[in-house]
Scaffold this active site. Structure first.
Site, PDB file in Angstrom:
ATOM      1  N   ASP A 143       0.839  -1.192   0.000  1.00 53.04           N
ATOM      2  CA  ASP A 143       0.000   0.000   0.000  1.00 53.04           C
ATOM      3  C   ASP A 143       0.877   1.247   0.000  1.00 53.04           C
ATOM      4  OD1 ASP A 143      -2.623  -0.884  -0.124  1.00 53.04           O
ATOM      5  OD2 ASP A 143      -2.750  -1.242   2.024  1.00 53.04           O
ATOM      6  N   MET A 144       0.363   2.313  -0.628  1.00 51.41           N
ATOM      7  CA  MET A 144       1.056   3.590  -0.611  1.00 51.41           C
ATOM      8  C   MET A 144       0.388   4.482   0.427  1.00 51.41           C
ATOM      9  SD  MET A 144       3.706   5.016  -1.953  1.00 51.41           S
ATOM     10  CE  MET A 144       4.054   4.236  -3.536  1.00 51.41           C
ATOM     11  N   GLN A 172      -0.851   6.761  -6.620  1.00 55.30           N
ATOM     12  CA  GLN A 172      -1.989   7.619  -6.299  1.00 55.30           C
ATOM     13  C   GLN A 172      -2.087   8.743  -7.327  1.00 55.30           C
ATOM     14  OE1 GLN A 172      -0.197   8.298  -2.455  1.00 55.30           O
ATOM     15  NE2 GLN A 172      -1.900   7.275  -1.420  1.00 55.30           N
ATOM     16  N   ARG A 193      -1.476  -1.068  -8.760  1.00 54.75           N
ATOM     17  CA  ARG A 193      -2.820  -0.574  -8.424  1.00 54.75           C
ATOM     18  C   ARG A 193      -2.828   0.944  -8.543  1.00 54.75           C
ATOM     19  NH1 ARG A 193      -3.939  -1.351  -2.464  1.00 54.75           N
ATOM     20  NH2 ARG A 193      -4.227  -3.525  -3.006  1.00 54.75           N
ATOM     21  N   LYS A 196      -7.106   6.984  -6.577  1.00 55.16           N
ATOM     22  CA  LYS A 196      -7.072   8.443  -6.574  1.00 55.16           C
ATOM     23  C   LYS A 196      -6.164   8.974  -5.475  1.00 55.16           C
ATOM     24  CE  LYS A 196     -11.540   9.578  -8.683  1.00 55.16           C
ATOM     25  NZ  LYS A 196     -12.866  10.226  -8.450  1.00 55.16           N
ATOM     26  N   GLY A 197      -6.195   8.365  -4.303  1.00 53.84           N
ATOM     27  CA  GLY A 197      -5.414   8.833  -3.165  1.00 53.84           C
ATOM     28  C   GLY A 197      -6.317   9.298  -2.047  1.00 53.84           C
ATOM     29  N   ALA A 198      -5.888   9.082  -0.807  1.00 53.26           N
ATOM     30  CA  ALA A 198      -6.780   9.337   0.328  1.00 53.26           C
ATOM     31  C   ALA A 198      -6.074   9.953   1.525  1.00 53.26           C
ATOM     32  CB  ALA A 198      -7.447   8.037   0.757  1.00 53.26           C
ATOM     33  N   THR A 235     -11.184   2.070  -8.386  1.00 51.42           N
ATOM     34  CA  THR A 235     -12.089   3.207  -8.442  1.00 51.42           C
ATOM     35  C   THR A 235     -13.531   2.741  -8.297  1.00 51.42           C
ATOM     36  OG1 THR A 235     -12.832   5.095  -9.763  1.00 51.42           O
ATOM     37  CG2 THR A 235     -12.245   3.101 -10.975  1.00 51.42           C
ATOM     38  N   HIS A 236     -14.365   3.640  -7.732  1.00 53.30           N
ATOM     39  CA  HIS A 236     -15.805   3.380  -7.671  1.00 53.30           C
ATOM     40  C   HIS A 236     -16.562   4.312  -8.601  1.00 53.30           C
ATOM     41  CE1 HIS A 236     -14.067   2.404  -3.660  1.00 53.30           C
ATOM     42  NE2 HIS A 236     -14.711   1.283  -3.887  1.00 53.30           N
TER      43      HIS A 236
END
Length: 317
Positions: A143-144, A172, A193, A196-198, A235-236
């Site tokens: 994971d990033m 991201q 993967r 978008k980034g969070a 993505t959703h």
């Protein structure tokens, strides 16, 4: 231009780092059902159960043992052991064959942020997890996290890929550097993967406007789908899913050469629809009791989730 959703997102990301708010939320009598919409449960058995249910509807899984802000080596070791236990359980249930259920690992959770030799501690723990994944017949994705760890995470990825070439990366789209990183990683056998980034990031390194982030996502997806690697489009957004499908078709990509990824509990009917249409769909399945930071970022990513959560607090509290 004023973007209310961006303001809400930034506020929620700020709250995800607030120890005071965290204490209030964690002690609030929030219904277990609220958390379980987004988190599979607290135990290895819960993660295995959720994965089994996903497989029954032809969906794949990547499983994350929730844990951030690791403060000492013992905590990093405990998280590593949790992954080893999970991978053994997946193998016992034959859920890990051909990567149908893999694991996602945050390097911060296994020691990256520890003072001194944190990078080495995380690398050593990651090697153990990767070896256990290999023994189970599956894979690992790193994971990033926030932008300050990007270079260190990509360096750890390069180290791990010397022995485990199938280790997945996460990039991201909201970071201004990501299109270039996509070009570097769109190589044969490279699993990437794209999300978008969070995390709350400064404008100097990240796009702030949602339209700019979406445009970056499309550019990055195009690079990955035109490359020789294995893109994982997380993505959703219905529009981005449609664009991703069209770009894959343009490149004559078979469904086995890329996949869509979505979060556990978000748009499950769309997940099932895509899987029924023959697309590979992998669901990000978090479990464990350290759910606060994860949940707040999910709220920030999709503000509609915020109202769901607040209604639950108001009616169940």
């Amino acid at each position: 231009m004023f973007d209310p959703s961006a303001v809400l997102r930034q506020g929620l990301l700020g709250l995800s780092r607030s120890s005071q708010v965290r204490a209030v939320i964690e002690k609030a009598p929030v219904s277990r059902d609220v958390v379980r919409r987004f988190v599979a449960g607290e135990t290895t058995a819960d993660a295995v159960r959720a994965t089994t249910e996903l497989r029954e509807s032809d969906r794949l899984a990547t499983i994350d043992f929730l844990g951030e802000d690791t403060l000492d080596v013992a905590q990093a070791r405990a998280t590593t052991d949790a992954y080893l236990e999970l991978l053994a359980a997946l193998a016992d249930q034959r859920l890990s064959l051909d990567g149908a259920a893999e694991v996602s690992v945050k390097l911060s959770a296994i020691g990256q942020a520890l003072p001194g030799d944190g990078d080495k501690i995380a690398l050593d723990h990651a090697r153990e997890i990767c070896q256990a994944a290999r023994n189970a017949g599956t894979t690992v994705t790193l994971d990033m996290e926030d932008h300050t760890t990007t270079d260190a995470t990509l360096e750890t990825l390069r180290e791990l890929r010397q022995d485990f070439p199938w280790v997945g990366a996460v990039l991201q789209a909201y970071l201004r550097r990501t299109e270039a990183d996509c070009r570097d990683l769109a190589t044969a056998g490279s699993r990437v993967r794209l999300c978008k980034g969070a995390y709350k990031e400064p404008e100097s390194v990240a796009f702030q406007d949602s339209v700019e982030v979406a445009s970056s996502y499309v550019r990055c997806a195009k690079v990955l789908l035109e490359g020789d690697g294995y893109p994982m489009l997380a993505t959703h957004d219905p529009h981005l899913i449609e664009i991703g499908t069209a770009l894959a078709a343009k490149e004559l990509r078979a469904p086995s050469t890329f996949e869509f990824q979505m979060l556990y509990g978000i748009r499950p009917h769309e997940q099932e629809r895509l899987a029924a249409d023959g697309q590979q769909v992998r669901v990000y399945v978090p479990y464990g009791d350290q759910w606060y930071g994860y949940l707040m970022r999910r709220m920030a990513e999709r503000p509609a989730n915020t109202m769901f959560f607040l209604r639950a607090v108001a009616t169940k509290g």
